[in-house]
Design a protein around this motif. Structure first.
Motif, mmCIF file in Angstrom:
data_model
loop_
_atom_site.group_PDB
_atom_site.id
_atom_site.type_symbol
_atom_site.label_atom_id
_atom_site.label_comp_id
_atom_site.label_asym_id
_atom_site.label_seq_id
_atom_site.Cartn_x
_atom_site.Cartn_y
_atom_site.Cartn_z
ATOM 1 N N ARG A 293 -78.105 2.877 -52.292
ATOM 2 C CA ARG A 293 -76.789 3.124 -51.698
ATOM 3 C C ARG A 293 -75.692 2.304 -52.380
ATOM 4 N NH1 ARG A 293 -73.954 0.337 -48.115
ATOM 5 N NH2 ARG A 293 -75.691 -1.067 -47.675
ATOM 6 N N ILE A 294 -75.966 1.052 -52.668
ATOM 7 C CA ILE A 294 -74.953 0.155 -53.237
ATOM 8 C C ILE A 294 -74.893 0.266 -54.754
ATOM 9 C CG2 ILE A 294 -74.296 -2.279 -53.527
ATOM 10 C CD1 ILE A 294 -75.657 -2.772 -50.770
ATOM 11 N N GLY A 295 -76.069 0.412 -55.393
ATOM 12 C CA GLY A 295 -76.103 0.305 -56.846
ATOM 13 C C GLY A 295 -76.119 1.592 -57.627
ATOM 14 N N ALA A 296 -76.363 2.731 -56.976
ATOM 15 C CA ALA A 296 -76.596 3.981 -57.714
ATOM 16 C C ALA A 296 -75.432 4.380 -58.603
ATOM 17 C CB ALA A 296 -76.919 5.103 -56.736
ATOM 18 N N GLU A 297 -74.215 4.181 -58.148
ATOM 19 C CA GLU A 297 -73.048 4.634 -58.908
ATOM 20 C C GLU A 297 -72.439 3.556 -59.787
ATOM 21 O OE1 GLU A 297 -72.210 7.859 -58.898
ATOM 22 O OE2 GLU A 297 -74.006 8.046 -57.645
ATOM 23 N N VAL A 374 -84.185 4.905 -55.763
ATOM 24 C CA VAL A 374 -85.259 4.847 -54.774
ATOM 25 C C VAL A 374 -85.730 6.271 -54.481
ATOM 26 C CG1 VAL A 374 -85.886 4.180 -52.423
ATOM 27 C CG2 VAL A 374 -84.330 2.741 -53.766
ATOM 28 N N LEU A 375 -87.001 6.520 -54.691
ATOM 29 C CA LEU A 375 -87.590 7.848 -54.522
ATOM 30 C C LEU A 375 -88.426 7.895 -53.251
ATOM 31 C CD1 LEU A 375 -88.989 8.174 -58.162
ATOM 32 C CD2 LEU A 375 -86.716 8.846 -57.360
ATOM 33 N N ARG A 376 -88.415 9.046 -52.598
ATOM 34 C CA ARG A 376 -89.257 9.256 -51.424
ATOM 35 C C ARG A 376 -89.852 10.663 -51.476
ATOM 36 N NH1 ARG A 376 -88.592 5.060 -47.777
ATOM 37 N NH2 ARG A 376 -86.648 3.892 -47.987
ATOM 38 N N GLY A 377 -90.943 10.828 -50.767
ATOM 39 C CA GLY A 377 -91.613 12.120 -50.714
ATOM 40 C C GLY A 377 -93.016 11.917 -50.194
ATOM 41 N N ASN A 378 -93.837 12.959 -50.272
ATOM 42 C CA ASN A 378 -95.178 12.834 -49.710
ATOM 43 C C ASN A 378 -96.086 11.931 -50.536
ATOM 44 O OD1 ASN A 378 -95.677 14.531 -51.891
ATOM 45 N ND2 ASN A 378 -96.940 15.980 -50.724
ATOM 46 N N LEU A 379 -95.622 11.507 -51.708
ATOM 47 C CA LEU A 379 -96.383 10.557 -52.507
ATOM 48 C C LEU A 379 -95.921 9.115 -52.281
ATOM 49 C CD1 LEU A 379 -98.750 10.743 -54.398
ATOM 50 C CD2 LEU A 379 -97.173 11.008 -56.324
ATOM 51 N N LEU A 395 -87.065 13.253 -68.971
ATOM 52 C CA LEU A 395 -88.200 13.148 -68.050
ATOM 53 C C LEU A 395 -87.776 12.832 -66.625
ATOM 54 C CD1 LEU A 395 -90.780 11.188 -70.255
ATOM 55 C CD2 LEU A 395 -90.831 13.627 -69.651
ATOM 56 N N LEU A 396 -86.486 12.669 -66.383
ATOM 57 C CA LEU A 396 -86.038 12.318 -65.029
ATOM 58 C C LEU A 396 -86.228 13.477 -64.052
ATOM 59 C CD1 LEU A 396 -82.864 10.191 -65.814
ATOM 60 C CD2 LEU A 396 -85.160 9.404 -65.220
ATOM 61 N N ARG A 397 -86.347 14.673 -64.579
ATOM 62 C CA ARG A 397 -86.825 15.826 -63.793
ATOM 63 C C ARG A 397 -88.058 16.350 -64.506
ATOM 64 N NH1 ARG A 397 -81.176 17.641 -62.649
ATOM 65 N NH2 ARG A 397 -80.904 17.585 -60.381
ATOM 66 N N MET A 499 -100.523 18.812 -59.200
ATOM 67 C CA MET A 499 -99.199 18.893 -59.804
ATOM 68 C C MET A 499 -98.252 17.915 -59.102
ATOM 69 S SD MET A 499 -99.603 20.915 -62.283
ATOM 70 C CE MET A 499 -97.894 21.062 -62.803
ATOM 71 N N ILE A 500 -97.607 17.083 -59.908
ATOM 72 C CA ILE A 500 -96.661 16.090 -59.385
ATOM 73 C C ILE A 500 -95.260 16.469 -59.833
ATOM 74 C CG2 ILE A 500 -95.931 13.677 -59.548
ATOM 75 C CD1 ILE A 500 -98.839 12.889 -59.613
ATOM 76 N N VAL A 501 -94.321 16.375 -58.899
ATOM 77 C CA VAL A 501 -92.933 16.752 -59.182
ATOM 78 C C VAL A 501 -92.039 15.529 -58.979
ATOM 79 C CG1 VAL A 501 -91.042 18.304 -58.625
ATOM 80 C CG2 VAL A 501 -93.412 19.091 -58.363
ATOM 81 N N LEU A 502 -91.422 15.098 -60.071
ATOM 82 C CA LEU A 502 -90.474 13.980 -60.050
ATOM 83 C C LEU A 502 -89.071 14.539 -60.228
ATOM 84 C CD1 LEU A 502 -89.644 10.932 -60.327
ATOM 85 C CD2 LEU A 502 -90.069 11.204 -62.798
ATOM 86 N N ASP A 503 -88.166 14.171 -59.344
ATOM 87 C CA ASP A 503 -86.768 14.585 -59.452
ATOM 88 C C ASP A 503 -85.895 13.383 -59.116
ATOM 89 O OD1 ASP A 503 -84.219 15.693 -59.299
ATOM 90 O OD2 ASP A 503 -84.929 17.582 -58.441
ATOM 91 N N VAL A 504 -85.562 12.599 -60.144
ATOM 92 C CA VAL A 504 -84.791 11.378 -59.916
ATOM 93 C C VAL A 504 -83.395 11.683 -59.378
ATOM 94 C CG1 VAL A 504 -83.838 9.300 -60.984
ATOM 95 C CG2 VAL A 504 -86.156 10.064 -61.576
ATOM 96 N N PRO A 505 -82.660 12.668 -59.918
ATOM 97 C CA PRO A 505 -81.342 12.960 -59.326
ATOM 98 C C PRO A 505 -81.415 13.293 -57.842
ATOM 99 C CG PRO A 505 -81.534 13.995 -61.480
ATOM 100 C CD PRO A 505 -82.895 13.459 -61.145
ATOM 101 N N ALA A 506 -82.494 13.971 -57.419
ATOM 102 C CA ALA A 506 -82.661 14.311 -56.010
ATOM 103 C C ALA A 506 -83.359 13.207 -55.227
ATOM 104 C CB ALA A 506 -83.455 15.609 -55.864
ATOM 105 N N ARG A 507 -83.835 12.172 -55.941
ATOM 106 C CA ARG A 507 -84.512 11.019 -55.338
ATOM 107 C C ARG A 507 -85.810 11.417 -54.635
ATOM 108 N NH1 ARG A 507 -80.917 9.141 -58.251
ATOM 109 N NH2 ARG A 507 -79.626 7.320 -57.700
ATOM 110 N N THR A 508 -86.581 12.307 -55.259
ATOM 111 C CA THR A 508 -87.820 12.774 -54.628
ATOM 112 C C THR A 508 -89.025 12.587 -55.552
ATOM 113 O OG1 THR A 508 -87.416 15.041 -55.401
ATOM 114 C CG2 THR A 508 -86.652 14.468 -53.178
ATOM 115 N N LEU A 509 -90.184 12.426 -54.913
ATOM 116 C CA LEU A 509 -91.460 12.303 -55.606
ATOM 117 C C LEU A 509 -92.517 12.979 -54.748
ATOM 118 C CD1 LEU A 509 -93.087 11.060 -57.986
ATOM 119 C CD2 LEU A 509 -93.456 9.063 -56.514
ATOM 120 N N HIS A 510 -93.019 14.108 -55.227
ATOM 121 C CA HIS A 510 -93.956 14.903 -54.423
ATOM 122 C C HIS A 510 -95.208 15.234 -55.229
ATOM 123 C CE1 HIS A 510 -91.297 15.671 -51.025
ATOM 124 N NE2 HIS A 510 -90.328 15.971 -51.875
ATOM 125 N N VAL A 511 -96.292 15.462 -54.502
ATOM 126 C CA VAL A 511 -97.492 16.027 -55.091
ATOM 127 C C VAL A 511 -97.760 17.342 -54.376
ATOM 128 C CG1 VAL A 511 -98.973 14.676 -53.536
ATOM 129 C CG2 VAL A 511 -99.945 15.682 -55.613
#
Length: 568
Positions: A293-297, A374-379, A395-397, A499-511
């Motif tokens: 929240r503080i550092g992203a931008e 900071v990434l969140r998701g089912n992983l 590789l960020l997506r 299959m693992i899906v990384l999406d840094v702009p969306a801040r998600t990490l899923h399997v």
């Protein structure tokens, strides 16, 4: 003497005060017990912590300053952790070093303390201890080493070790040439000269307000470090006279400023876990989401390895920390103060950038958005972090099949097997490396690239781990996955091929798998640490997860100074 903490030992005419004074009369002046502040110099110097070996010299300058200001300097060796030396990882003992220092500060007749640190874990541990005891305290960072060169090229400590060793594995650099560079890597006293964890935490100690302004980033071999250390000794006496404690300095605004600075500096991901731990000791409500929240931008302004080109000696000559903070002053909390009692932002208007290649302007940053993501998701339900500034943009997506390793030993045994089914699109998953699993959360998340892919020219892949990575490392590495696999986190149930899906702009990490229907693999469970005794047992039984700072659960919150009962 009345009112001084040390007076509780020394004042009076009874037997106990006699004993306390008599055993300390080994050259101290006659008035040493008549009201002069007693200042401990908590010194992490050790030959086995090579980056801190010069701190005995620094301590002498501090002591001279303390004495000049009317105080009594007292050397206090404390637990020291050499990042390159101790096994399995220095992080296993950060909390022990903090706890031991806390107990020694509380147990001894001192009124204030100067904290001498340099190598990665020493400054965090000292700050954690200072918060817990809450005696007047100030930090002296030991400073980075001077730049060494090899074949005319500057060498970045750590960063170039990773790069050169990968070139050997790829067959583009001879092993002889690699070993020849060894004697050039470490040119002088001091810690790593990249923007690794040591440099980051030394600088952030100043941003938090816990150092003499202007001291952080001075090279270890620079005579100005000794002058600033002398001035810190003088300041330590003043802190006691004003009863100015860490609890008055370390506010939520201080940590806000540290997060802004972390992004602008391109600092180490390890700072996340250390700042969370320090905040936990100080009773500050800091969360993982605050970093995003503080550092992203916040723009990346410092062109230093591993995210850029230059090194800490260049950073200092280019204007140093104040020049960077001046560029992002509008994002800082102006109410946050330092140990001087003055605002952190007060000297910033006078700061100048002397080399715009090293320290970029706000208008022309190295990267426009460079904070820790900071990434969140089912992983990673409780979060994971990635440093976009050190990652490959393409590789960020990314979506790719997992190649899972159950332990560091499993990784080493199979990574370079020519038969390993892995491509540049694969996602390397290394588990069992979190606080409980290894134990100690080692810096192994930036796993090597398989040799056969190096030979094809691959230099980065998506890597996911519940451990940490060196602040000098680089690459598209997702780390600090929480909860860790050893705490029954989802990472324990991922299988090769998922299959693992990384999406840094969306801040998600899923399997893309139903993990709830699976059990952890027997191989993974067999590799977990199960210590039977000693510190490792206490650590595994009580350590919290990375998303809260990986401190021990019974050490949270500042306890304040409590003088132990008399024993005589």
């Amino acid at each position: 003497m009345a009112g001084r903490r040390s007076a509780q030992w020394y004042a009076g005419d009874d037997r106990n005060s006699y004993i306390h004074r008599a055993w300390m009369r080994r050259g101290l002046p006659a008035d040493a017990f008549d009201g002069r502040p007693h200042i401990a110099i908590a010194n992490t110097a050790s030959d086995l912590t090579p980056c801190n070996a010069h701190l005995d010299e620094v301590a002498r300058s501090v002591a001279n300053g303390v004495y000049e200001a009317g105080g009594i300097p007292l050397d206090l060796p404390v637990v020291s952790l050499g990042e390159t030396q101790v096994r399995p990882t220095a992080m296993l003992w950060r909390n022990m070093a903090a706890m031991a220092t806390e107990e020694m500060l509380r147990a001894n007749p001192i009124d204030g303390v100067v904290l001498l640190g340099g190598c990665d874990k020493t400054i965090p541990a000292l700050l954690m201890a200072a918060c817990s005891v809450d005696l007047p305290a100030v930090v002296v960072p030991g400073g980075p080493m001077l730049t060494g060169t090899f074949r005319g090229v500057p060498l970045g400590c750590g960063t170039d070790v990773w790069k050169l060793s990968e070139e050997v594995r790829a067959g583009t650099l001879s092993e002889r040439a690699f070993l020849d560079s060894e004697s050039s890597m470490i040119r002088s006293k001091g810690h790593c000269n990249t923007m690794g964890t040591a440099s980051t935490m030394g600088l952030l100690a100043e941003v938090l307000g816990m150092t003499l302004p202007g001291i952080a980033g001075i090279p270890a071999a620079d005579s100005r470090l000794l002058a600033a250390s002398h001035a810190t000794g003088v300041l330590a006496v003043d802190l006691v006279n004003r009863d100015h404690r860490p609890s008055a300095v370390l506010t939520r605004g201080s940590f806000h400023n540290a997060i802004v600075a972390l992004a602008a500096l391109g600092g180490s991901t390890n700072a996340v876990v250390h700042l969370l731990a320090i905040a936990g000791r100080a009773g500050i409500d800091l969360t993982l989401d605050d970093f995003d929240r503080i550092g992203a931008e916040v723009p990346l302004l410092v062109d230093l390895q591993p995210a850029g080109r230059f090194l800490m000696e260049d950073f200092h000559r280019a204007g140093g920390l104040h020049a960077v903070l001046a560029q992002v002053a509008d994002r800082l909390d102006p109410a946050a103060i330092t140990v001087t009692g003055r605002p952190l932002v007060e000297p910033l208007p006078a700061a100048q950038v002397w080399d715009a290649e090293v320290i970029r302007s706000r208008a022309e940053p190295l990267q426009p958005h460079a904070g820790i993501a900071v990434l969140r998701g089912n992983l990673a339900p409780d979060g994971a972090v990635i440093k976009p500034a050190a990652a490959s943009p393409h590789l960020l997506r990314h979506r790719g099949p997992a190649v899972v390793f159950d332990s560091v030993e499993d990784l080493h045994a199979r990574l370079d097997d020519p038969a390993l089914d892995i491509t540049a699109e694969s996602v390397i998953v290394l588990r069992g490396c979190g606080p409980k699993g290894y134990p100690g959360m080692p810096e192994v998340a930036n796993t090597p690239i398989p040799a056969k892919l190096l030979a094809e020219g691959v230099r980065d892949m998506v890597r996911i781990c519940d451990g940490r990575m060196s602040g000098t490392a680089y690459g598209t590495v997702v780390l600090h996955v929480s909860p860790e696999a050893a705490a029954d986190g989802p990472l324990s149930r991922v299988r090769t091929g998922d299959m693992i899906v990384l999406d840094v702009p969306a801040r998600t990490l899923h399997v893309e798998a139903d993990l709830d229907t699976r059990d952890p693999s027997p191989e993974f469970l067999a590799a977990l640490a199960r210590p039977k005794r000693g510190w490792e047992r206490l650590y595994v039984d009580t350590v919290r997860q990375a998303d809260t700072g990986a401190d021990l659960d019974f050490l949270l919150g500042a306890s304040g100074d409590k003088v132990p009962r008399e024993s005589h």
